[in-house]
Motif scaffolding. Structure first.
Motif, PDB file in Angstrom:
ATOM      1  N   ALA A  84       0.830  -1.209   0.000  1.00 25.63           N
ATOM      2  CA  ALA A  84       0.000   0.000   0.000  1.00 25.63           C
ATOM      3  C   ALA A  84       0.862   1.256   0.000  1.00 25.63           C
ATOM      4  N   ILE A  85       1.947   1.240   0.778  1.00 25.58           N
ATOM      5  CA  ILE A  85       2.852   2.392   0.809  1.00 25.58           C
ATOM      6  C   ILE A  85       3.470   2.608  -0.566  1.00 25.58           C
ATOM      7  N   VAL A  86       3.974   1.538  -1.180  1.00 26.83           N
ATOM      8  CA  VAL A  86       4.624   1.657  -2.491  1.00 26.83           C
ATOM      9  C   VAL A  86       3.635   2.147  -3.542  1.00 26.83           C
ATOM     10  N   ARG A  87       2.428   1.599  -3.535  1.00 26.30           N
ATOM     11  CA  ARG A  87       1.416   2.025  -4.520  1.00 26.30           C
ATOM     12  C   ARG A  87       1.129   3.517  -4.393  1.00 26.30           C
ATOM     13  N   GLN A  88       0.968   3.995  -3.175  1.00 29.58           N
ATOM     14  CA  GLN A  88       0.621   5.397  -2.973  1.00 29.58           C
ATOM     15  C   GLN A  88       1.765   6.325  -3.369  1.00 29.58           C
ATOM     16  N   LEU A  89       2.989   5.941  -3.036  1.00 25.60           N
ATOM     17  CA  LEU A  89       4.130   6.769  -3.427  1.00 25.60           C
ATOM     18  C   LEU A  89       4.310   6.748  -4.945  1.00 25.60           C
ATOM     19  N   HIS A  90       4.031   5.620  -5.556  1.00 23.70           N
ATOM     20  CA  HIS A  90       4.120   5.542  -7.024  1.00 23.70           C
ATOM     21  C   HIS A  90       3.068   6.434  -7.675  1.00 23.70           C
ATOM     22  N   ALA A  91       1.878   6.458  -7.108  1.00 25.45           N
ATOM     23  CA  ALA A  91       0.811   7.298  -7.650  1.00 25.45           C
ATOM     24  C   ALA A  91       1.158   8.780  -7.560  1.00 25.45           C
ATOM     25  N   GLU A  92       1.942   9.151  -6.546  1.00 19.76           N
ATOM     26  CA  GLU A  92       2.319  10.552  -6.340  1.00 19.76           C
ATOM     27  C   GLU A  92       3.672  10.903  -6.962  1.00 19.76           C
ATOM     28  N   PHE A  93       4.324   9.947  -7.592  1.00 12.79           N
ATOM     29  CA  PHE A  93       5.685  10.147  -8.090  1.00 12.79           C
ATOM     30  C   PHE A  93       5.735  11.190  -9.199  1.00 12.79           C
ATOM     31  N   ARG A  94       6.698  12.106  -9.081  1.00 15.68           N
ATOM     32  CA  ARG A  94       6.929  13.127 -10.100  1.00 15.68           C
ATOM     33  C   ARG A  94       8.312  12.899 -10.702  1.00 15.68           C
ATOM     34  N   PRO A  95       8.388  12.321 -11.901  1.00 15.11           N
ATOM     35  CA  PRO A  95       9.703  12.057 -12.506  1.00 15.11           C
ATOM     36  C   PRO A  95      10.548  13.323 -12.569  1.00 15.11           C
ATOM     37  N   GLY A  96      11.825  13.160 -12.258  1.00 13.63           N
ATOM     38  CA  GLY A  96      12.735  14.303 -12.275  1.00 13.63           C
ATOM     39  C   GLY A  96      12.689  15.149 -11.028  1.00 13.63           C
TER      40      GLY A  96
END
Length: 259
Positions: free
Chosen positions: A152-164
């Motif tokens: 769940a933590i990984v999914r949420q951080l991936h959803a919020e990820f801003r490349p660069g």
């Protein structure tokens, strides 16, 4: 159909460590494109060391799993990103799950944190994950909290990820049972008053360890150390690749000159 994120998994405890198996299971609940590249043995405290000038050998364990003899976590991530998965670099690099918490200034020497940091430097979402251990008593590791909440933590951080964005993340799971976890807290890492590392005498004559004899005090009530242990919360700390102190650069501007 949305393509699964490509995930590269590494650690610093070694490819046969139980925490790596936990992290692989976490990754496989998120994606069907999971790869493992990890050190052949324990590399705890290796930090962001690279094996410059020394040949390394990758041993294939299975179709998507490789052990690299005496490599550091950073070595493993570079191998994964620039050789093994060069056709399509990983979207996410997960490092851990570490046997023991990575808190405060310890992130500077943590091989677990370095795996995530190198992942971010390679353009991926880098996340370091660690499971707290009671060092003062049993030192027994219970992986239930990391196993229950890691995906769940990984999914949420991936959803919020801003490349660069130059950000990677340090995640710590508290002691206890999953039902005892009080929540998730975004916290700064504890900046200790001085280095926690010091001389630690061995029982063997003329030998010693470099260890953490005791935690430096005082502790910030709102930082990772206290929130993890006292509040029994999962701590998430965003860290940055940019280490320039801009305020100090500006302060010294025009003040330094050649004689």
């Amino acid at each position: 159909m949305t393509q699964s994120p490509r995930i590269l998994v590494t650690n610093d405890d070694g490819i046969d460590a139980p925490g790596l198996a936990v992290l692989k299971q976490i990754a496989e609940t998120i994606s069907d494109d999971v790869w493992v590249v990890a050190p052949g043995g324990n590399q705890s405290g290796a930090g962001h060391r690279f094996s410059f000038g020394r040949e390394l050998t990758a041993q294939k364990r299975d179709d998507r799993s490789y052990a690299i003899d005496t490599a550091s976590p950073a070595d493993c991530v570079v191998y994964g990103c620039t050789h093994l998965l060069v056709d399509r670099k990983p979207d996410i690099v997960l490092s851990g799950v570490n046997n023991g918490q990575n808190l405060g200034d310890i992130v500077h020497c943590s091989g677990t944190a370095a795996g995530a940091r190198e992942g971010a430097m390679q353009g991926a979402l880098g996340i370091a994950l660690s499971q707290a251990v009671d060092y003062a008593h049993t030192r027994e590791v219970h992986w239930d909290v990391a196993g229950r909440f890691g995906a769940a933590i990984v999914r949420q951080l991936h959803a919020e990820f801003r490349p660069g964005s130059d950000i990677y993340y340090n995640v710590n799971f508290p002691l206890g049972r999953p039902e005892d976890v009080s929540g998730i807290r975004l916290v700064p890492h504890q900046r200790f008053a001085h280095s926690p590392f010091g001389y630690y005498a061995s029982d063997n004559p003329d030998h010693f360890f470099i260890a953490i004899p005791k935690t430096p005090l005082p502790l910030d009530r709102e930082a990772d150390f206290e929130v993890l242990h006292r509040d029994r919360a999962i701590t998430v700390t965003p860290l940055t690749l940019v280490q320039t102190d801009e305020a100090e650069r500006q302060r010294l501007s025009g003040k330094l000159a050649l004689d």
